[in-house]
Design a protein around this motif. Structure first.
Motif, PDB file in Angstrom:
ATOM      1  N   THR A 131       7.200  11.876  -4.044  1.00  0.00           N
ATOM      2  CA  THR A 131       6.375  12.023  -2.842  1.00  0.00           C
ATOM      3  C   THR A 131       5.711  10.700  -2.436  1.00  0.00           C
ATOM      4  O   THR A 131       4.885  10.671  -1.537  1.00  0.00           O
ATOM      5  CB  THR A 131       5.276  13.073  -3.063  1.00  0.00           C
ATOM      6  N   LYS A 132       6.068   9.632  -3.099  1.00  0.00           N
ATOM      7  CA  LYS A 132       5.462   8.329  -2.813  1.00  0.00           C
ATOM      8  C   LYS A 132       5.856   7.851  -1.422  1.00  0.00           C
ATOM      9  O   LYS A 132       7.040   7.826  -1.065  1.00  0.00           O
ATOM     10  CB  LYS A 132       5.907   7.308  -3.865  1.00  0.00           C
ATOM     11  N   LEU A 133       4.860   7.480  -0.637  1.00  0.00           N
ATOM     12  CA  LEU A 133       5.078   6.985   0.712  1.00  0.00           C
ATOM     13  C   LEU A 133       4.592   5.540   0.781  1.00  0.00           C
ATOM     14  O   LEU A 133       3.413   5.268   0.576  1.00  0.00           O
ATOM     15  CB  LEU A 133       4.308   7.849   1.716  1.00  0.00           C
ATOM     16  N   SER A 134       5.495   4.615   1.047  1.00  0.00           N
ATOM     17  CA  SER A 134       5.149   3.190   1.125  1.00  0.00           C
ATOM     18  C   SER A 134       4.822   2.832   2.574  1.00  0.00           C
ATOM     19  O   SER A 134       5.687   2.900   3.449  1.00  0.00           O
ATOM     20  CB  SER A 134       6.307   2.336   0.621  1.00  0.00           C
ATOM     21  N   ILE A 135       3.584   2.445   2.804  1.00  0.00           N
ATOM     22  CA  ILE A 135       3.131   2.114   4.161  1.00  0.00           C
ATOM     23  C   ILE A 135       3.283   0.615   4.433  1.00  0.00           C
ATOM     24  O   ILE A 135       3.835   0.212   5.450  1.00  0.00           O
ATOM     25  CB  ILE A 135       1.662   2.542   4.361  1.00  0.00           C
ATOM     26  N   LEU A 136       2.769  -0.204   3.521  1.00  0.00           N
ATOM     27  CA  LEU A 136       2.912  -1.659   3.647  1.00  0.00           C
ATOM     28  C   LEU A 136       3.724  -2.169   2.470  1.00  0.00           C
ATOM     29  O   LEU A 136       3.492  -1.794   1.329  1.00  0.00           O
ATOM     30  CB  LEU A 136       1.535  -2.328   3.689  1.00  0.00           C
ATOM     31  N   THR A 156       2.485   4.178  11.452  1.00  0.00           N
ATOM     32  CA  THR A 156       3.169   2.987  10.930  1.00  0.00           C
ATOM     33  C   THR A 156       2.294   2.173   9.990  1.00  0.00           C
ATOM     34  O   THR A 156       2.774   1.224   9.366  1.00  0.00           O
ATOM     35  CB  THR A 156       3.642   2.076  12.073  1.00  0.00           C
ATOM     36  N   GLY A 157       0.996   2.504   9.895  1.00  0.00           N
ATOM     37  CA  GLY A 157       0.126   1.788   8.975  1.00  0.00           C
ATOM     38  C   GLY A 157      -0.957   0.977   9.635  1.00  0.00           C
ATOM     39  O   GLY A 157      -1.605   0.151   8.992  1.00  0.00           O
ATOM     40  N   LYS A 158      -1.177   1.216  10.929  1.00  0.00           N
ATOM     41  CA  LYS A 158      -2.191   0.456  11.666  1.00  0.00           C
ATOM     42  C   LYS A 158      -3.573   0.613  11.043  1.00  0.00           C
ATOM     43  O   LYS A 158      -4.256  -0.378  10.752  1.00  0.00           O
ATOM     44  CB  LYS A 158      -2.180   0.935  13.118  1.00  0.00           C
ATOM     45  N   SER A 159      -3.986   1.867  10.832  1.00  0.00           N
ATOM     46  CA  SER A 159      -5.314   2.101  10.249  1.00  0.00           C
ATOM     47  C   SER A 159      -5.379   1.606   8.815  1.00  0.00           C
ATOM     48  O   SER A 159      -6.406   1.067   8.374  1.00  0.00           O
ATOM     49  CB  SER A 159      -5.662   3.592  10.304  1.00  0.00           C
ATOM     50  N   THR A 160      -4.282   1.742   8.082  1.00  0.00           N
ATOM     51  CA  THR A 160      -4.234   1.242   6.703  1.00  0.00           C
ATOM     52  C   THR A 160      -4.459  -0.264   6.670  1.00  0.00           C
ATOM     53  O   THR A 160      -5.225  -0.774   5.846  1.00  0.00           O
ATOM     54  CB  THR A 160      -2.878   1.581   6.054  1.00  0.00           C
ATOM     55  N   ARG A 204       0.859  -1.195   0.000  1.00  0.00           N
ATOM     56  CA  ARG A 204       0.000   0.000   0.000  1.00  0.00           C
ATOM     57  C   ARG A 204       0.883   1.229   0.000  1.00  0.00           C
ATOM     58  O   ARG A 204       1.747   1.408   0.854  1.00  0.00           O
ATOM     59  CB  ARG A 204      -0.909   0.013   1.232  1.00  0.00           C
ATOM     60  N   HIS A 205       0.659   2.054  -1.018  1.00  0.00           N
ATOM     61  CA  HIS A 205       1.453   3.268  -1.191  1.00  0.00           C
ATOM     62  C   HIS A 205       0.518   4.466  -1.345  1.00  0.00           C
ATOM     63  O   HIS A 205      -0.605   4.338  -1.825  1.00  0.00           O
ATOM     64  CB  HIS A 205       2.332   3.165  -2.440  1.00  0.00           C
ATOM     65  N   TYR A 206       1.016   5.618  -0.954  1.00  0.00           N
ATOM     66  CA  TYR A 206       0.272   6.864  -1.140  1.00  0.00           C
ATOM     67  C   TYR A 206       1.165   7.857  -1.871  1.00  0.00           C
ATOM     68  O   TYR A 206       2.376   7.915  -1.639  1.00  0.00           O
ATOM     69  CB  TYR A 206      -0.161   7.449   0.207  1.00  0.00           C
ATOM     70  N   GLY A 207       0.566   8.663  -2.747  1.00  0.00           N
ATOM     71  CA  GLY A 207       1.342   9.636  -3.507  1.00  0.00           C
ATOM     72  C   GLY A 207       2.023   8.993  -4.698  1.00  0.00           C
ATOM     73  O   GLY A 207       1.861   7.797  -4.974  1.00  0.00           O
ATOM     74  N   GLU A 208       2.816   9.784  -5.410  1.00  0.00           N
ATOM     75  CA  GLU A 208       3.509   9.312  -6.610  1.00  0.00           C
ATOM     76  C   GLU A 208       4.914   9.910  -6.681  1.00  0.00           C
ATOM     77  O   GLU A 208       5.207  10.946  -6.073  1.00  0.00           O
ATOM     78  CB  GLU A 208       2.724   9.708  -7.870  1.00  0.00           C
ATOM     79  N   GLY A 209       5.763   9.260  -7.456  1.00  0.00           N
ATOM     80  CA  GLY A 209       7.110   9.784  -7.720  1.00  0.00           C
ATOM     81  C   GLY A 209       7.905  10.036  -6.464  1.00  0.00           C
ATOM     82  O   GLY A 209       7.983   9.183  -5.572  1.00  0.00           O
TER      83      GLY A 209
END
Length: 227
Positions: A21-26, A47-51, A14-19
């Motif tokens: 600014t991409k943030l990898s959560i899981l 850390t990704g609990k809610s994700t 699971r990632h948010y953003g692109e390029g």
């Protein structure tokens, strides 16, 4: 006899953003939740609990990997199919109870059953049973504003399991309660899980409650790891 996994996350990304600014959560997270077990998810904010809970509850789509409920791969399902599974297979409990203020405790628990097509008589009977089981049957006709915090959360738990789901996902369900009330609410939740055989994942910062669960997991480096 080995308990069957009812929730499976395999190599989930699971990632948010692109390029830049991409943030990898899981990052390739694996997790299984089995019938009749309660697992504590103990992880710091960010850390990704809610994700993880949102992916497990089919509220978000993974960017990679598989999410299975009852052995069924949910990735290729339409939004309508995912909603149908959430309605029947998954119960949610949040830190804030989100009860409907204009309805009584009994009516709040009846609501998801009526939406699922149960008759009013049957929904009322099951709602009353659940309130008795949670030891608040005497508060059935009270509206949320007339209930204590612990009572409101027990109504929310009863509502979450009203349609007899396979999986219960709870995000800090005792976070707003004092320690004594939190322990009391968890006692009721634990008894419900043991008696019904559903599988529960509970995110909590309360280490005393976490220690009472069957397993404890956290999120480290984008993966789910046992504690």
């Amino acid at each position: 006899m080995a308990r069957k996994p009812v929730l499976q996350l395999s190599r989930v990304e699971r990632h948010y953003g692109e390029g830049d600014t991409k943030l990898s959560i899981l990052k390739g997270a694996d997790f299984e939740l089995r019938t009749g077990e309660i697992v504590a998810l103990v992880a710091p904010s960010g850390t990704g609990k809610s994700t993880l809970l949102h992916l497990a509850g089919l509220l978000e789509h993974p960017d990679g990997g598989e999410v299975k409920i009852g052995g069924r791969d949910c990735n290729g399902l339409s939004d309508e199919q995912r909603t149908a599974i959430r309605r029947v297979e998954i119960g949610f409990v949040y830190q804030f109870h989100h009860l409907l203020p204009e309805f009584t405790a009994l009516e709040n628990i009846m609501m998801p059953q009526l939406i699922a097509g149960l008759s009013r008589k049957d929904a009322m009977g099951r709602a009353a049973q659940l309130l008795d089981y949670m030891r608040i049957g005497h508060r059935a006709e009270h509206r949320p504003a007339e209930l204590s915090g612990g009572e409101q959360q027990r109504v929310a738990i009863a509502r979450a399991v009203a349609n007899a789901p396979r999986v219960l996902l709870a995000d800090e369900p005792t976070g707003n309660l004092d320690p004594k009330t939190a322990a009391y609410v968890f006692d009721a939740l634990e008894a419900l899980v043991r008696q019904s055989g559903l599988a529960a994942m509970i995110a909590t910062h309360n280490h005393e409650l976490a220690a009472r669960m069957d397993r404890r997991v956290t999120i480290d480096g984008g993966k789910v790891v046992e504690l």
